[in-house]
Design a protein around this motif. Structure first.
Motif, short mmCIF file in Angstrom:
data_model
loop_
_atom_site.label_atom_id
_atom_site.label_comp_id
_atom_site.label_asym_id
_atom_site.label_seq_id
_atom_site.Cartn_x
_atom_site.Cartn_y
_atom_site.Cartn_z
N TYR A 71 -2.89 21.83 6.79
CA TYR A 71 -2.57 21.30 5.46
C TYR A 71 -3.76 20.50 4.94
O TYR A 71 -4.39 19.74 5.69
CB TYR A 71 -1.35 20.38 5.54
CG TYR A 71 -0.03 21.10 5.66
CD1 TYR A 71 0.74 21.39 4.54
CD2 TYR A 71 0.44 21.50 6.92
CE1 TYR A 71 1.95 22.04 4.66
CE2 TYR A 71 1.66 22.16 7.04
CZ TYR A 71 2.41 22.43 5.91
OH TYR A 71 3.61 23.08 6.02
N ASN A 102 0.05 30.46 13.66
CA ASN A 102 0.70 29.75 14.76
C ASN A 102 0.46 28.26 14.68
O ASN A 102 1.29 27.45 15.10
CB ASN A 102 0.20 30.29 16.10
CG ASN A 102 0.65 31.72 16.34
OD1 ASN A 102 1.69 32.13 15.84
ND2 ASN A 102 -0.14 32.48 17.08
N VAL A 103 -0.70 27.90 14.14
CA VAL A 103 -1.04 26.50 13.85
C VAL A 103 -1.23 26.39 12.34
O VAL A 103 -1.93 27.20 11.74
CB VAL A 103 -2.31 26.06 14.60
CG1 VAL A 103 -2.71 24.65 14.19
CG2 VAL A 103 -2.10 26.13 16.10
N LYS A 104 -0.59 25.39 11.72
CA LYS A 104 -0.68 25.22 10.27
C LYS A 104 -1.76 24.20 9.94
O LYS A 104 -1.90 23.18 10.63
CB LYS A 104 0.65 24.72 9.69
CG LYS A 104 1.90 25.38 10.28
CD LYS A 104 2.00 26.84 9.95
CE LYS A 104 3.30 27.42 10.52
NZ LYS A 104 3.38 28.88 10.37
N PRO A 116 9.09 21.16 6.39
CA PRO A 116 10.27 21.69 5.69
C PRO A 116 10.32 21.20 4.25
O PRO A 116 10.25 19.99 3.99
CB PRO A 116 11.45 21.15 6.50
CG PRO A 116 10.87 20.82 7.85
CD PRO A 116 9.46 20.39 7.58
N ASP A 135 -1.87 29.36 7.17
CA ASP A 135 -0.54 29.56 7.75
C ASP A 135 -0.66 30.53 8.92
O ASP A 135 -1.06 31.67 8.78
CB ASP A 135 0.40 30.13 6.69
CG ASP A 135 1.85 30.11 7.15
OD1 ASP A 135 2.11 29.60 8.26
OD2 ASP A 135 2.72 30.60 6.40
N LEU A 172 -0.89 20.94 12.15
CA LEU A 172 0.50 20.79 12.58
C LEU A 172 0.98 22.05 13.29
O LEU A 172 0.52 23.16 12.99
CB LEU A 172 1.40 20.52 11.37
CG LEU A 172 1.19 19.21 10.61
CD1 LEU A 172 2.05 19.17 9.36
CD2 LEU A 172 1.51 18.02 11.50
N PRO A 173 1.92 21.91 14.23
CA PRO A 173 2.46 23.09 14.92
C PRO A 173 3.45 23.87 14.08
O PRO A 173 3.65 25.06 14.29
CB PRO A 173 3.13 22.49 16.15
CG PRO A 173 3.53 21.11 15.73
CD PRO A 173 2.46 20.65 14.77
N ASP A 174 4.09 23.20 13.13
CA ASP A 174 5.13 23.84 12.32
C ASP A 174 4.93 23.48 10.85
O ASP A 174 4.27 22.48 10.51
CB ASP A 174 6.52 23.39 12.76
CG ASP A 174 6.79 23.70 14.23
OD1 ASP A 174 6.74 24.89 14.58
OD2 ASP A 174 7.02 22.75 15.00
N ALA A 175 5.52 24.27 9.99
CA ALA A 175 5.46 23.99 8.56
C ALA A 175 6.30 22.76 8.23
O ALA A 175 7.28 22.46 8.91
CB ALA A 175 5.96 25.19 7.77
N ASP A 226 -7.07 29.02 13.11
CA ASP A 226 -7.13 27.72 12.45
C ASP A 226 -8.54 27.13 12.56
O ASP A 226 -9.04 26.52 11.60
CB ASP A 226 -6.11 26.75 13.04
CG ASP A 226 -6.24 26.60 14.54
OD1 ASP A 226 -6.19 27.63 15.25
OD2 ASP A 226 -6.39 25.46 15.03
#
Length: 243
Positions: free
Chosen positions: A118, A114-116, A101, A112, A96-99, A28
């Motif tokens: 945006y 382990n770390v996202k 939803p 995309d 962010l830690p997660d995508a 990232d």
């Protein structure tokens, strides 16, 4: 304050291996470094020191002690607040830690892993020109206007100085702003416009900053509550800030 000072005076020194693991260049970070424009990020953690190590600007800073203007902005408007607030503050990426939803309108996944990472669509640049001023009574009204999104920062700036408003006009051709130099205590830009306007640098105003246009010192205005503004006539100008 004692707790903060104690951590500085008596720090816990990590091993070389711990340092290498923490400050290693993760995917990232590599992605963010590939973007050569001036931008800020909204980090995973407000005190993510890795960002400072790689020269990546965090909108939340790196230390609990904040300058007064910034702290008042955070207390009133909030960060993240809204996408409009982040766009206004030159926040181009959110980490962010997660995508998210189902995705989210106004942001696009750019990295995309382990770390996202945006990207915020429509984030304002660090330096730009506006050709309209919106007169507001005082700082309290400025903060309320920003919080409610009652102005368009891409095309106008909030102005709290006494009347009369400086005269401005809309250019017939697009403005141009090129970064010549950008450092901690100095920033220089080449600005071209076909009409008079206000050059906005989305960095915090401070009374110890100085600005010169084409080598001549001019007044540095505080605009949109916490940003730096310089009135410019039509033409091509070199704008240089020094601390």
């Amino acid at each position: 304050l004692w707790i903060l000072d104690r951590k500085i005076m008596d720090p816990q020194v990590g091993s070389r291996q711990e340092y290498a693991e923490y400050f290693g260049e993760s995917p990232d970070i590599s992605f963010l470094k590939s973007d050569s424009t001036l931008y800020r990020v909204l980090p995973l953690q407000w005190n993510d020191a890795r960002l400072a190590a790689f020269g990546i600007a965090s909108v939340q800073g790196y230390h609990p002690a904040k300058p007064k203007l910034y702290q008042a902005f955070v207390d009133t408007v909030g960060i993240p607040g809204s996408l409009k607030t982040l766009q206004f503050l030159n926040v181009k990426y959110v980490i962010l830690p997660d995508a998210i939803p189902g995705g989210m309108e106004g942001v696009t996944l750019r990295h995309d892993g382990n770390v996202k990472v945006y990207e915020i669509d429509g984030a304002l640049p660090r330096a730009y020109l506006v050709h309209r001023l919106k007169a507001v009574r005082d700082d309290a009204v400025s903060l309320a206007t920003i919080r409610t999104g009652a102005f368009d920062p891409a095309h106008e700036a909030l102005w709290t100085e006494p009347d009369p408003l400086p005269l401005m006009s809309e250019p017939l051709v697009p403005d141009s702003v090129r970064t010549v130099r950008y450092d901690f205590n100095e920033a220089e830009f080449l600005v071209s416009s076909a009409a008079s306007g206000l050059f906005v640098l989305a960095d915090q105003w401070d009374p110890d900053w100085r600005v010169a246009v084409d080598g001549e010192r001019v007044r540095l205005h505080r605009v949109s509550y916490l940003m730096r503004g310089v009135l410019l006539p039509p033409g091509v100008h070199r704008v240089r800030f020094t601390y």
